[in-house]
Design an enzyme around this catalytic site. Sequence first.
Site, mmCIF file in Angstrom:
data_model
loop_
_atom_site.group_PDB
_atom_site.id
_atom_site.type_symbol
_atom_site.label_atom_id
_atom_site.label_comp_id
_atom_site.label_asym_id
_atom_site.label_seq_id
_atom_site.Cartn_x
_atom_site.Cartn_y
_atom_site.Cartn_z
ATOM 1 C CD GLU A 112 -2.744 -1.148 2.532
ATOM 2 O OE1 GLU A 112 -3.505 -2.097 2.681
ATOM 3 O OE2 GLU A 112 -2.622 -0.236 3.380
ATOM 4 C CB CYS A 128 2.467 6.897 3.929
ATOM 5 S SG CYS A 128 2.882 5.620 5.105
ATOM 6 C CB CYS A 146 6.244 -6.291 8.247
ATOM 7 S SG CYS A 146 7.488 -5.496 9.295
ATOM 8 C CB CYS A 190 4.632 -4.542 15.865
ATOM 9 S SG CYS A 190 6.343 -4.085 15.506
ATOM 10 C CB CYS A 235 1.586 -3.702 13.266
ATOM 11 S SG CYS A 235 1.754 -3.256 11.527
ATOM 12 N N GLY A 248 6.225 -2.737 6.015
ATOM 13 C CA GLY A 248 7.602 -3.224 6.031
ATOM 14 C C GLY A 248 8.515 -2.441 6.950
ATOM 15 C CD GLU A 249 12.401 -1.501 10.413
ATOM 16 O OE1 GLU A 249 11.434 -1.198 11.131
ATOM 17 O OE2 GLU A 249 13.304 -0.693 10.142
ATOM 18 C CB SER A 260 7.814 2.309 15.791
ATOM 19 O OG SER A 260 7.452 2.845 14.543
ATOM 20 C CG LEU A 261 9.833 4.554 22.486
ATOM 21 C CD1 LEU A 261 11.256 4.143 22.162
ATOM 22 C CD2 LEU A 261 9.830 5.817 23.334
ATOM 23 C CG HIS A 262 4.784 1.726 19.480
ATOM 24 N ND1 HIS A 262 4.181 2.888 19.055
ATOM 25 C CD2 HIS A 262 5.227 1.113 18.348
ATOM 26 C CE1 HIS A 262 4.238 2.958 17.739
ATOM 27 N NE2 HIS A 262 4.878 1.907 17.281
ATOM 28 C CB CYS A 312 -1.198 0.584 7.597
ATOM 29 S SG CYS A 312 0.147 0.163 6.509
HETATM 30 N N1 SAH Z 1 8.487 -0.774 10.379
HETATM 31 C C1 SAH Z 1 8.501 0.649 10.485
HETATM 32 C C2 SAH Z 1 7.526 1.378 9.568
HETATM 33 C C3 SAH Z 1 6.132 0.830 9.399
HETATM 34 S S1 SAH Z 1 4.933 1.066 10.653
HETATM 35 C C4 SAH Z 1 8.276 1.054 11.916
HETATM 36 O O1 SAH Z 1 8.012 0.192 12.749
HETATM 37 O O2 SAH Z 1 8.407 2.234 12.222
HETATM 38 C C5 SAH Z 1 4.525 2.763 10.663
HETATM 39 C C6 SAH Z 1 3.940 3.226 11.989
HETATM 40 O O3 SAH Z 1 2.557 2.828 12.145
HETATM 41 C C7 SAH Z 1 4.680 2.645 13.165
HETATM 42 O O4 SAH Z 1 4.880 3.602 14.159
HETATM 43 C C8 SAH Z 1 3.716 1.588 13.630
HETATM 44 O O5 SAH Z 1 4.005 1.209 14.924
HETATM 45 C C9 SAH Z 1 2.373 2.247 13.421
HETATM 46 N N2 SAH Z 1 1.224 1.329 13.417
HETATM 47 C C10 SAH Z 1 1.165 0.078 12.944
HETATM 48 N N3 SAH Z 1 -0.053 -0.456 13.116
HETATM 49 C C11 SAH Z 1 -0.813 0.474 13.713
HETATM 50 C C12 SAH Z 1 -2.189 0.527 14.140
HETATM 51 N N4 SAH Z 1 -3.012 -0.507 13.989
HETATM 52 N N5 SAH Z 1 -2.625 1.678 14.697
HETATM 53 C C13 SAH Z 1 -1.801 2.731 14.841
HETATM 54 N N6 SAH Z 1 -0.508 2.748 14.458
HETATM 55 C C14 SAH Z 1 -0.012 1.626 13.908
#
Ligand code: SAH
Length: 372
Positions: free
Chosen positions: A101, A114, A121, A125, A128, A176-177, A230-232, A350
């Site tokens: 996408e 984007c 991927c 996570c 995700c 993807g990463e 992407s800390l979280h 996404c």
């Molecule tokens: N792999 C990379 C880039 C892709 S994810 C990374 O981890 O940064 C892009 C962003 O979207 C990341 O911050 C990811 O954690 C976030 N993301 C993924 N799924 C999500 C969801 N369901 N709701 C909100 N953010 C999400």
Amino acid sequence: MSVAPAGAKDTRKNLIGLTREELAAEIAAIGAEPFRARQLWHWLYHRGATDFAVMTTLAKSFRAELDAHYRVERPGIARGQVSSDGTRKWLLHFADGQEAECVHIPEEDRGTLCVSSQVGCTLNCRFCHTGTQLLVRNLGAGEIVGQIMLARDQLGEWPSPKDDRQLTNIVMMGMGEPLYNYDNVAKAIKIAMDGEGLSISKRKITLSTAGVVPMIRQCGAELGVNLAISLHATNDELRDVLVPLNKKYPLAELLQACREYPGAHNARRITFEYVMLKDVNDSVAEARELVRLLAGIPAKVNLIPFNPWPGAPYECSSDEAIKKFSDVIFEAGYSAPVRTPRGRDIFAACGQLKSDSVKKRARERAAEAAVS
Ligand code: SAH
């Protein structure tokens, strides 16, 4: 709108995704003078030409020669959607049938694309949706920079405008990463940054990573683009669950790599993405801990309301929890915007557009098998 998929049966080599040096070598191999490579580059990346016939500064015989050996190709579009706020999402279709996408988000003073770096991927996570898709492959440099060119086609934005662009910023935040496909991503970004082509400055490009520490260093030294992490989570125990890559590169190492990231001064802060998960990572105590972790790093925090998908093991935090969390970050002197969801009237998380398409095709195949 759907655009025919990229030429699966066309065996000519695609010129999109070659570096300047690689393009020059191709041109030399078919016996053309070196300055022709520069002219060709201009047609490909400044003018956005997809057909050699329009490249009128090149001799007709040379154009025919190019056409015999090469093609100029973008990813195809399997499906396109436009939301009422103007956000556009394209389901890309690659020559081997794989899909990913790409999203364009228009705002008043800028437009952000984007871009995806892989089909699927490997990171898994927990929150995700892309991580639930089994098939993974790296996208080639041409498939990555091709997303930018496809968006320019769709926005009618050729030749590369100097000002008033609808596409000003690139975020490597799609599927993807990117740091697990570094070589192709770096190549694509270098092509995008080239001043005689797409001409998108490194200040307008952000690479988002879940934290592949050794590659963060290489990315800083070689590309110098903006960094997003992407800390979280604010402790290893929780981050190990949400972002399993944390077991390999824990928080202390990740934050150290951020401190060392070049150009991390006030004008170029590192973005920390933090997805708001109800009763999981959204307490005021965690907001304070986040502030403590970021001390000494020129940072901004993007709070992302969790975008749910069917079967997801989490819920989005309440507006009140998000507000309280953001107040703590803001009072500590950081910008802490809540990334307002765009295109929610039609888009799901996404990766879902792709999953829906994969499921639809599986159903079609099953139906075909049933009648045959
Ligand atoms: N792999 C990379 C880039 C892709 S994810 C990374 O981890 O940064 C892009 C962003 O979207 C990341 O911050 C990811 O954690 C976030 N993301 C993924 N799924 C999500 C969801 N369901 N709701 C909100 N953010 C999400």
